[in-house]
Design a protein around this motif. Structure first.
Motif, PDB file in Angstrom:
ATOM      1  N   LEU A 105     -10.035 -10.001 -22.057  1.00 51.78           N
ATOM      2  CA  LEU A 105     -11.008  -8.970 -21.712  1.00 51.78           C
ATOM      3  C   LEU A 105     -12.180  -8.954 -22.694  1.00 51.78           C
ATOM      4  CD1 LEU A 105      -8.514  -6.148 -20.757  1.00 51.78           C
ATOM      5  CD2 LEU A 105     -10.350  -6.954 -19.260  1.00 51.78           C
ATOM      6  N   MET A 106     -11.875  -9.058 -23.981  1.00 47.27           N
ATOM      7  CA  MET A 106     -12.935  -9.021 -24.981  1.00 47.27           C
ATOM      8  C   MET A 106     -13.860 -10.222 -24.872  1.00 47.27           C
ATOM      9  SD  MET A 106     -11.433  -7.389 -28.500  1.00 47.27           S
ATOM     10  CE  MET A 106      -9.973  -8.399 -28.620  1.00 47.27           C
ATOM     11  N   ALA A 107     -13.314 -11.352 -24.478  1.00 46.88           N
ATOM     12  CA  ALA A 107     -14.114 -12.577 -24.400  1.00 46.88           C
ATOM     13  C   ALA A 107     -14.791 -12.761 -23.044  1.00 46.88           C
ATOM     14  CB  ALA A 107     -13.224 -13.786 -24.696  1.00 46.88           C
ATOM     15  N   PHE A 108     -14.476 -11.906 -22.074  1.00 46.56           N
ATOM     16  CA  PHE A 108     -14.983 -12.085 -20.718  1.00 46.56           C
ATOM     17  C   PHE A 108     -16.505 -11.941 -20.702  1.00 46.56           C
ATOM     18  CE2 PHE A 108     -15.523 -11.058 -16.179  1.00 46.56           C
ATOM     19  CZ  PHE A 108     -14.727 -12.046 -15.628  1.00 46.56           C
ATOM     20  N   LYS A 109     -17.192 -12.895 -20.115  1.00 46.31           N
ATOM     21  CA  LYS A 109     -18.643 -12.984 -20.238  1.00 46.31           C
ATOM     22  C   LYS A 109     -19.413 -12.224 -19.162  1.00 46.31           C
ATOM     23  CE  LYS A 109     -18.047 -17.618 -22.170  1.00 46.31           C
ATOM     24  NZ  LYS A 109     -16.582 -17.617 -21.942  1.00 46.31           N
ATOM     25  N   LYS A 110     -18.751 -11.909 -18.060  1.00 45.62           N
ATOM     26  CA  LYS A 110     -19.445 -11.302 -16.927  1.00 45.62           C
ATOM     27  C   LYS A 110     -19.180  -9.804 -16.880  1.00 45.62           C
ATOM     28  CE  LYS A 110     -18.778 -15.717 -14.587  1.00 45.62           C
ATOM     29  NZ  LYS A 110     -18.142 -16.455 -13.478  1.00 45.62           N
ATOM     30  N   PRO A 111     -20.025  -9.044 -16.201  1.00 44.16           N
ATOM     31  CA  PRO A 111     -19.795  -7.595 -16.126  1.00 44.16           C
ATOM     32  C   PRO A 111     -18.475  -7.250 -15.446  1.00 44.16           C
ATOM     33  CG  PRO A 111     -22.056  -8.112 -15.532  1.00 44.16           C
ATOM     34  CD  PRO A 111     -21.328  -9.423 -15.614  1.00 44.16           C
ATOM     35  N   LEU A 112     -17.785  -6.267 -16.021  1.00 51.75           N
ATOM     36  CA  LEU A 112     -16.524  -5.752 -15.489  1.00 51.75           C
ATOM     37  C   LEU A 112     -16.701  -4.284 -15.144  1.00 51.75           C
ATOM     38  CD1 LEU A 112     -14.061  -7.221 -18.141  1.00 51.75           C
ATOM     39  CD2 LEU A 112     -14.004  -7.783 -15.706  1.00 51.75           C
ATOM     40  N   ILE A 113     -16.222  -3.899 -13.975  1.00 43.84           N
ATOM     41  CA  ILE A 113     -16.304  -2.505 -13.532  1.00 43.84           C
ATOM     42  C   ILE A 113     -14.900  -2.016 -13.214  1.00 43.84           C
ATOM     43  CG2 ILE A 113     -17.238  -0.898 -11.812  1.00 43.84           C
ATOM     44  CD1 ILE A 113     -19.531  -2.899 -11.374  1.00 43.84           C
ATOM     45  N   ALA A 114     -14.514  -0.864 -13.779  1.00 42.30           N
ATOM     46  CA  ALA A 114     -13.230  -0.245 -13.454  1.00 42.30           C
ATOM     47  C   ALA A 114     -13.451   0.832 -12.402  1.00 42.30           C
ATOM     48  CB  ALA A 114     -12.598   0.361 -14.694  1.00 42.30           C
ATOM     49  N   ALA A 115     -12.654   0.797 -11.351  1.00 42.92           N
ATOM     50  CA  ALA A 115     -12.637   1.857 -10.341  1.00 42.92           C
ATOM     51  C   ALA A 115     -11.335   2.620 -10.538  1.00 42.92           C
ATOM     52  CB  ALA A 115     -12.707   1.263  -8.935  1.00 42.92           C
ATOM     53  N   VAL A 116     -11.430   3.838 -11.105  1.00 43.89           N
ATOM     54  CA  VAL A 116     -10.254   4.565 -11.568  1.00 43.89           C
ATOM     55  C   VAL A 116      -9.957   5.759 -10.673  1.00 43.89           C
ATOM     56  CG1 VAL A 116      -9.216   5.831 -13.479  1.00 43.89           C
ATOM     57  CG2 VAL A 116     -10.675   3.849 -13.942  1.00 43.89           C
ATOM     58  N   ASN A 117      -8.866   5.669  -9.933  1.00 45.05           N
ATOM     59  CA  ASN A 117      -8.290   6.805  -9.214  1.00 45.05           C
ATOM     60  C   ASN A 117      -7.001   7.205  -9.899  1.00 45.05           C
ATOM     61  OD1 ASN A 117     -10.024   7.515  -7.141  1.00 45.05           O
ATOM     62  ND2 ASN A 117      -9.187   6.018  -5.709  1.00 45.05           N
ATOM     63  N   GLY A 118      -6.742   8.484 -10.015  1.00 42.57           N
ATOM     64  CA  GLY A 118      -5.471   8.940 -10.560  1.00 42.57           C
ATOM     65  C   GLY A 118      -5.335   8.620 -12.030  1.00 42.57           C
ATOM     66  N   TYR A 119      -4.098   8.340 -12.447  1.00 42.14           N
ATOM     67  CA  TYR A 119      -3.806   8.180 -13.870  1.00 42.14           C
ATOM     68  C   TYR A 119      -4.359   6.880 -14.439  1.00 42.14           C
ATOM     69  CZ  TYR A 119      -0.474  12.034 -13.438  1.00 42.14           C
ATOM     70  OH  TYR A 119       0.104  13.256 -13.224  1.00 42.14           O
ATOM     71  N   ALA A 120      -4.995   6.998 -15.608  1.00 43.04           N
ATOM     72  CA  ALA A 120      -5.345   5.859 -16.452  1.00 43.04           C
ATOM     73  C   ALA A 120      -4.877   6.250 -17.851  1.00 43.04           C
ATOM     74  CB  ALA A 120      -6.842   5.584 -16.430  1.00 43.04           C
ATOM     75  N   LEU A 121      -3.627   5.919 -18.154  1.00 47.91           N
ATOM     76  CA  LEU A 121      -2.973   6.404 -19.361  1.00 47.91           C
ATOM     77  C   LEU A 121      -2.549   5.240 -20.252  1.00 47.91           C
ATOM     78  CD1 LEU A 121      -0.639   9.103 -17.747  1.00 47.91           C
ATOM     79  CD2 LEU A 121      -2.959   9.410 -18.631  1.00 47.91           C
ATOM     80  N   GLY A 122      -2.612   5.446 -21.568  1.00 51.38           N
ATOM     81  CA  GLY A 122      -2.177   4.410 -22.500  1.00 51.38           C
ATOM     82  C   GLY A 122      -2.888   3.101 -22.233  1.00 51.38           C
ATOM     83  N   GLY A 123      -2.092   2.058 -21.987  1.00 49.58           N
ATOM     84  CA  GLY A 123      -2.684   0.759 -21.695  1.00 49.58           C
ATOM     85  C   GLY A 123      -3.546   0.756 -20.447  1.00 49.58           C
ATOM     86  N   GLY A 124      -3.278   1.691 -19.520  1.00 47.44           N
ATOM     87  CA  GLY A 124      -4.128   1.808 -18.339  1.00 47.44           C
ATOM     88  C   GLY A 124      -5.531   2.259 -18.690  1.00 47.44           C
ATOM     89  N   TRP A 125      -5.641   3.231 -19.590  1.00 46.52           N
ATOM     90  CA  TRP A 125      -6.970   3.655 -20.034  1.00 46.52           C
ATOM     91  C   TRP A 125      -7.630   2.548 -20.847  1.00 46.52           C
ATOM     92  CZ3 TRP A 125      -8.354   8.471 -23.531  1.00 46.52           C
ATOM     93  CH2 TRP A 125      -9.732   8.719 -23.430  1.00 46.52           C
ATOM     94  N   GLU A 126      -6.834   1.858 -21.662  1.00 46.14           N
ATOM     95  CA  GLU A 126      -7.406   0.757 -22.438  1.00 46.14           C
ATOM     96  C   GLU A 126      -7.993  -0.310 -21.508  1.00 46.14           C
ATOM     97  OE1 GLU A 126      -4.167   1.519 -25.996  1.00 46.14           O
ATOM     98  OE2 GLU A 126      -3.945  -0.201 -24.648  1.00 46.14           O
ATOM     99  N   LEU A 127      -7.278  -0.644 -20.458  1.00 40.57           N
ATOM    100  CA  LEU A 127      -7.795  -1.618 -19.494  1.00 40.57           C
ATOM    101  C   LEU A 127      -9.101  -1.121 -18.887  1.00 40.57           C
ATOM    102  CD1 LEU A 127      -7.545  -4.167 -17.765  1.00 40.57           C
ATOM    103  CD2 LEU A 127      -6.029  -2.899 -16.224  1.00 40.57           C
TER     104      LEU A 127
END
Length: 271
Positions: A105-127
């Motif tokens: 993820l840190m090295a990924f060169k292109k734009p990343l978009i998260a679409a978050v419904n419901g819980y984003a907890l712990g590693g989910g929020w980190e992602l």
């Protein structure tokens, strides 16, 4: 890109340069484990990064959660003897298994978009927060809940939160595991926008198409400049080292076992 077969995620791409990566264990709130889910996400992102037809990637979770975090109840089956027997110092020194997704993820060169419904907890929020933009459904809930498992937040969280919301609120979230809803996340600048639940993925894909239509080299280099300004990976190795150290303590083992069994929080002994 020829789309590979995965067990824990589903990937696809359109003719506009947008790829979609969906966590696909909706009945379990899309847990993340290091030996399967992380490896699959890492492999998919690596393929997307190398594919010139992919310009933007959207990450989401199927069902009623983006991801509720670590898989506590099902210990992943080791793929190799090393998976089964490697010590935490070996994993840290050789960067093996645990953490490969985060480095991808840190090295990924292109734009990343998260679409978050419901819980984003712990590693989910980190992602989610390691993505470049976040579209949140009205039902989104965010939380750095690692403290409930007896470990510190990692995957850049202890660097990201103070820079985004200041030391004191970051301390509160990290030390208590307090959860915040979508509107508070928006007010704190932790998401780009909040939309109706049913529109979350649609909005993220529309934003991705807008960005994909722009000069790809400009997008990649702009992303690199912003990430350098944020120093997003400054404490990454130290976060991992502390988390591995804590995983060896009696308190953290007790916390992990209680959370997996959905038992009350144990009384901690400081050892």
């Amino acid at each position: 890109m020829t789309e590979p077969e995965f067990e824990k995620i589903v990937v696809s791409q359109d003719d506009k340069g947008v790829a979609l990566l969906e966590l696909n264990q909706p009945d379990r709130l899309n847990p993340i484990d290091p030996l399967s889910t992380e490896s699959e996400i890492s492999a998919a992102l690596t393929a997307f990064d190398r594919d010139p037809e992919v310009r933007v990637v959207v990450i989401t979770g199927r069902g009623r959660a983006f991801s509720a975090g670590a898989d506590l109840r099902n210990k992943p089956k080791p793929r190799t003897e090393y998976d089964a027997n490697a010590t935490m110092p070996q994993r840290l020194a050789y960067d093996y298994s645990y953490g490969l997704m985060w480095k991808t993820l840190m090295a990924f060169k292109k734009p990343l978009i998260a679409a978050v419904n419901g819980y984003a907890l712990g590693g989910g929020w980190e992602l989610a927060h390691m993505c470049d933009l976040i579209i949140a459904g009205e039902n989104a809930v965010f939380g750095a809940i690692e403290v409930e498992l007896g470990v510190n937040p990692f995957a850049t969280t202890t660097n990201y939160l103070p820079k985004m919301i200041g030391k004191h609120l970051a301390m509160e979230l990290a030390l208590t595991g307090k959860k915040i809803d979508a509107q508070e996340a928006l007010a704190r600048g932790l998401v780009n926008r909040v939309v109706p639940v049913e529109s979350c993925l649609k909005e993220a894909l529309a934003l991705a198409a807008d960005i994909a239509a722009r000069p790809p080299l400009t997008m990649a280099l702009t992303k690199r400049l912003v990430n350098r300004a944020m120093d997003v990976d400054e404490d990454y190795e130290l976060e991992r080292a502390y988390a591995y150290l804590l995983r060896s303590t009696e308190d953290t083992k007790a916390a992990w076992a209680a959370a997996a069994a959905r038992q009350p929080t144990p009384r901690y002994q400081g050892r």
